[in-house]
Design a protein around this motif. Sequence first.
Motif, PDB file in Angstrom:
ATOM      1  N   LEU A  83       6.234 -15.461   0.301  1.00  0.00           N
ATOM      2  CA  LEU A  83       4.925 -14.801   0.259  1.00  0.00           C
ATOM      3  C   LEU A  83       5.073 -13.354  -0.201  1.00  0.00           C
ATOM      4  CD1 LEU A  83       1.942 -15.344   0.755  1.00  0.00           C
ATOM      5  CD2 LEU A  83       2.264 -14.554   3.101  1.00  0.00           C
ATOM      6  N   PHE A  84       6.070 -12.659   0.309  1.00  0.00           N
ATOM      7  CA  PHE A  84       6.329 -11.282  -0.113  1.00  0.00           C
ATOM      8  C   PHE A  84       6.588 -11.246  -1.618  1.00  0.00           C
ATOM      9  CE2 PHE A  84       8.709  -7.504  -1.043  1.00  0.00           C
ATOM     10  CZ  PHE A  84       8.291  -6.545  -0.134  1.00  0.00           C
ATOM     11  N   ALA A  85       7.484 -12.105  -2.091  1.00  0.00           N
ATOM     12  CA  ALA A  85       7.847 -12.118  -3.509  1.00  0.00           C
ATOM     13  C   ALA A  85       6.635 -12.346  -4.409  1.00  0.00           C
ATOM     14  CB  ALA A  85       8.910 -13.193  -3.772  1.00  0.00           C
ATOM     15  N   LEU A  86       5.716 -13.192  -3.971  1.00  0.00           N
ATOM     16  CA  LEU A  86       4.561 -13.545  -4.803  1.00  0.00           C
ATOM     17  C   LEU A  86       3.391 -12.569  -4.679  1.00  0.00           C
ATOM     18  CD1 LEU A  86       4.546 -17.416  -4.287  1.00  0.00           C
ATOM     19  CD2 LEU A  86       5.414 -16.131  -6.268  1.00  0.00           C
ATOM     20  N   THR A  87       3.358 -11.770  -3.614  1.00  0.00           N
ATOM     21  CA  THR A  87       2.179 -10.921  -3.398  1.00  0.00           C
ATOM     22  C   THR A  87       2.422  -9.425  -3.509  1.00  0.00           C
ATOM     23  OG1 THR A  87       2.484 -10.899  -0.992  1.00  0.00           O
ATOM     24  CG2 THR A  87       1.062 -12.640  -1.923  1.00  0.00           C
ATOM     25  N   ILE A  88       3.658  -8.962  -3.390  1.00  0.00           N
ATOM     26  CA  ILE A  88       3.889  -7.518  -3.359  1.00  0.00           C
ATOM     27  C   ILE A  88       3.492  -6.848  -4.677  1.00  0.00           C
ATOM     28  CG2 ILE A  88       6.335  -7.498  -4.045  1.00  0.00           C
ATOM     29  CD1 ILE A  88       4.739  -5.386  -1.253  1.00  0.00           C
ATOM     30  N   GLY A  89       3.803  -7.456  -5.796  1.00  0.00           N
ATOM     31  CA  GLY A  89       3.399  -6.894  -7.094  1.00  0.00           C
ATOM     32  C   GLY A  89       1.891  -6.806  -7.247  1.00  0.00           C
ATOM     33  N   PRO A  90       1.166  -7.901  -6.982  1.00  0.00           N
ATOM     34  CA  PRO A  90      -0.292  -7.810  -7.061  1.00  0.00           C
ATOM     35  C   PRO A  90      -0.894  -6.779  -6.103  1.00  0.00           C
ATOM     36  CG  PRO A  90       0.363 -10.105  -7.184  1.00  0.00           C
ATOM     37  CD  PRO A  90       1.614  -9.304  -6.870  1.00  0.00           C
ATOM     38  N   VAL A  91      -0.356  -6.641  -4.893  1.00  0.00           N
ATOM     39  CA  VAL A  91      -0.886  -5.647  -3.950  1.00  0.00           C
ATOM     40  C   VAL A  91      -0.675  -4.239  -4.521  1.00  0.00           C
ATOM     41  CG1 VAL A  91      -0.613  -4.584  -1.659  1.00  0.00           C
ATOM     42  CG2 VAL A  91      -0.662  -7.073  -1.885  1.00  0.00           C
ATOM     43  N   ILE A  92       0.525  -3.962  -5.014  1.00  0.00           N
ATOM     44  CA  ILE A  92       0.799  -2.641  -5.587  1.00  0.00           C
ATOM     45  C   ILE A  92      -0.139  -2.376  -6.766  1.00  0.00           C
ATOM     46  CG2 ILE A  92       2.498  -1.221  -6.812  1.00  0.00           C
ATOM     47  CD1 ILE A  92       4.671  -2.673  -5.113  1.00  0.00           C
ATOM     48  N   GLN A  93      -0.270  -3.342  -7.658  1.00  0.00           N
ATOM     49  CA  GLN A  93      -1.123  -3.145  -8.833  1.00  0.00           C
ATOM     50  C   GLN A  93      -2.579  -2.943  -8.435  1.00  0.00           C
ATOM     51  OE1 GLN A  93      -0.302  -5.389 -12.333  1.00  0.00           O
ATOM     52  NE2 GLN A  93      -2.436  -5.407 -12.965  1.00  0.00           N
ATOM     53  N   VAL A 137       0.843  -1.202   0.000  1.00  0.00           N
ATOM     54  CA  VAL A 137       0.000   0.000   0.000  1.00  0.00           C
ATOM     55  C   VAL A 137       0.880   1.255   0.000  1.00  0.00           C
ATOM     56  CG1 VAL A 137      -1.684   1.330   1.348  1.00  0.00           C
ATOM     57  CG2 VAL A 137      -1.995  -1.139   1.031  1.00  0.00           C
ATOM     58  N   ALA A 138       1.906   1.269   0.837  1.00  0.00           N
ATOM     59  CA  ALA A 138       2.802   2.430   0.900  1.00  0.00           C
ATOM     60  C   ALA A 138       3.499   2.651  -0.438  1.00  0.00           C
ATOM     61  CB  ALA A 138       3.822   2.252   2.017  1.00  0.00           C
ATOM     62  N   ALA A 139       3.963   1.581  -1.068  1.00  0.00           N
ATOM     63  CA  ALA A 139       4.614   1.712  -2.379  1.00  0.00           C
ATOM     64  C   ALA A 139       3.641   2.292  -3.400  1.00  0.00           C
ATOM     65  CB  ALA A 139       5.146   0.360  -2.849  1.00  0.00           C
ATOM     66  N   ALA A 140       2.416   1.801  -3.411  1.00  0.00           N
ATOM     67  CA  ALA A 140       1.418   2.335  -4.347  1.00  0.00           C
ATOM     68  C   ALA A 140       1.168   3.814  -4.091  1.00  0.00           C
ATOM     69  CB  ALA A 140       0.118   1.537  -4.228  1.00  0.00           C
ATOM     70  N   ILE A 141       1.110   4.210  -2.829  1.00  0.00           N
ATOM     71  CA  ILE A 141       0.844   5.611  -2.500  1.00  0.00           C
ATOM     72  C   ILE A 141       1.963   6.514  -2.996  1.00  0.00           C
ATOM     73  CG2 ILE A 141       0.664   7.262  -0.584  1.00  0.00           C
ATOM     74  CD1 ILE A 141      -0.984   5.070   0.904  1.00  0.00           C
ATOM     75  N   TYR A 142       3.225   6.186  -2.699  1.00  0.00           N
ATOM     76  CA  TYR A 142       4.259   7.123  -3.124  1.00  0.00           C
ATOM     77  C   TYR A 142       4.541   7.032  -4.624  1.00  0.00           C
ATOM     78  CZ  TYR A 142       8.049   3.642  -2.531  1.00  0.00           C
ATOM     79  OH  TYR A 142       8.853   2.547  -2.611  1.00  0.00           O
ATOM     80  N   ILE A 143       4.313   5.880  -5.242  1.00  0.00           N
ATOM     81  CA  ILE A 143       4.425   5.808  -6.703  1.00  0.00           C
ATOM     82  C   ILE A 143       3.277   6.610  -7.325  1.00  0.00           C
ATOM     83  CG2 ILE A 143       4.234   4.288  -8.707  1.00  0.00           C
ATOM     84  CD1 ILE A 143       5.601   2.102  -6.938  1.00  0.00           C
ATOM     85  N   GLY A 144       2.070   6.427  -6.797  1.00  0.00           N
ATOM     86  CA  GLY A 144       0.899   7.118  -7.318  1.00  0.00           C
ATOM     87  C   GLY A 144       0.956   8.618  -7.142  1.00  0.00           C
ATOM     88  N   ALA A 145       1.696   9.098  -6.152  1.00  0.00           N
ATOM     89  CA  ALA A 145       1.823  10.536  -5.934  1.00  0.00           C
ATOM     90  C   ALA A 145       2.632  11.212  -7.041  1.00  0.00           C
ATOM     91  CB  ALA A 145       2.459  10.807  -4.571  1.00  0.00           C
ATOM     92  N   GLY A 146       3.398  10.422  -7.790  1.00  0.00           N
ATOM     93  CA  GLY A 146       4.168  10.973  -8.899  1.00  0.00           C
ATOM     94  C   GLY A 146       5.383  11.770  -8.474  1.00  0.00           C
ATOM     95  N   LEU A 147       5.883  11.529  -7.271  1.00  0.00           N
ATOM     96  CA  LEU A 147       7.031  12.273  -6.776  1.00  0.00           C
ATOM     97  C   LEU A 147       8.342  11.504  -6.903  1.00  0.00           C
ATOM     98  CD1 LEU A 147       5.383  13.782  -3.586  1.00  0.00           C
ATOM     99  CD2 LEU A 147       5.743  14.878  -5.806  1.00  0.00           C
ATOM    100  N   GLY A 148       8.304  10.397  -7.611  1.00  0.00           N
ATOM    101  CA  GLY A 148       9.495   9.587  -7.810  1.00  0.00           C
ATOM    102  C   GLY A 148       9.436   8.306  -7.014  1.00  0.00           C
ATOM    103  N   PRO A 149       9.610   7.182  -7.656  1.00  0.00           N
ATOM    104  CA  PRO A 149       9.580   5.894  -6.961  1.00  0.00           C
ATOM    105  C   PRO A 149      10.892   5.646  -6.230  1.00  0.00           C
ATOM    106  CG  PRO A 149      10.030   5.560  -9.282  1.00  0.00           C
ATOM    107  CD  PRO A 149       9.790   7.033  -9.099  1.00  0.00           C
ATOM    108  N   GLY A 150      10.851   4.701  -5.290  1.00  0.00           N
ATOM    109  CA  GLY A 150      12.082   4.263  -4.646  1.00  0.00           C
ATOM    110  C   GLY A 150      12.951   3.540  -5.666  1.00  0.00           C
TER     111      GLY A 150
END
Length: 187
Positions: free
Chosen positions: A153-163, A95-108
């Motif tokens: 679990l992280f490897a398999l779910t983090i992409g789908p959660v972000i998307q 969720v945090a990754a989606a928020i800061y990516i979605g803000a358009g201020l530069g991804p990590g």
Amino acid sequence: MGLQVRGALGVDPWNVLHEGIARLTGMSFGSVIIAVSVVVLLLWIPLRQRPGIGTLGNATLVGIGADLTLRLIPPTDALAARIPMMLVGILITGVAAAIYIGAGLGPGPRDGLMTGLHARGFGSIRLIRTCIELAVLVTGYLLGGGLGVGTVLFALTIGPVIQLVLPWVAVDAVDVRRRAEQTETPA
């Protein structure tokens, strides 16, 4: 990240890689994290990714957040507490990754690799991120990094959660500009 550490069921794949490189080279864990971040940022160049304030924020705030979490939440042996910590840690990270990516201020640094490959047509966010995480996990494990069920679990779910979350939080820069122009009063 701190919740995953406290869950003690496996850290994220990037930390498996960092651990493996540190064991192999004798470098400190922190030095490896910095070096890997620099390498990942160099991979942005052919993808034409641009860093922003979010890139810097990610590099600093993730560590601060992890330290704060580790100070506030004590370790536990109770599996009934560790499993939810691991799951909530993964969810919050996505969720945090989606928020800061979605803000358009530069991804990590690592997120920029994902968004850069996505922008160049290499696949969906979830597919690209899952492939990156699995590649990093396997590489880190082969270099001697440890893993657990939480790592996989992280490897398999983090992409789908972000998307999944990204469309809900993404800021449309054109729409924001248009609304700002509409609210300006003529001089």
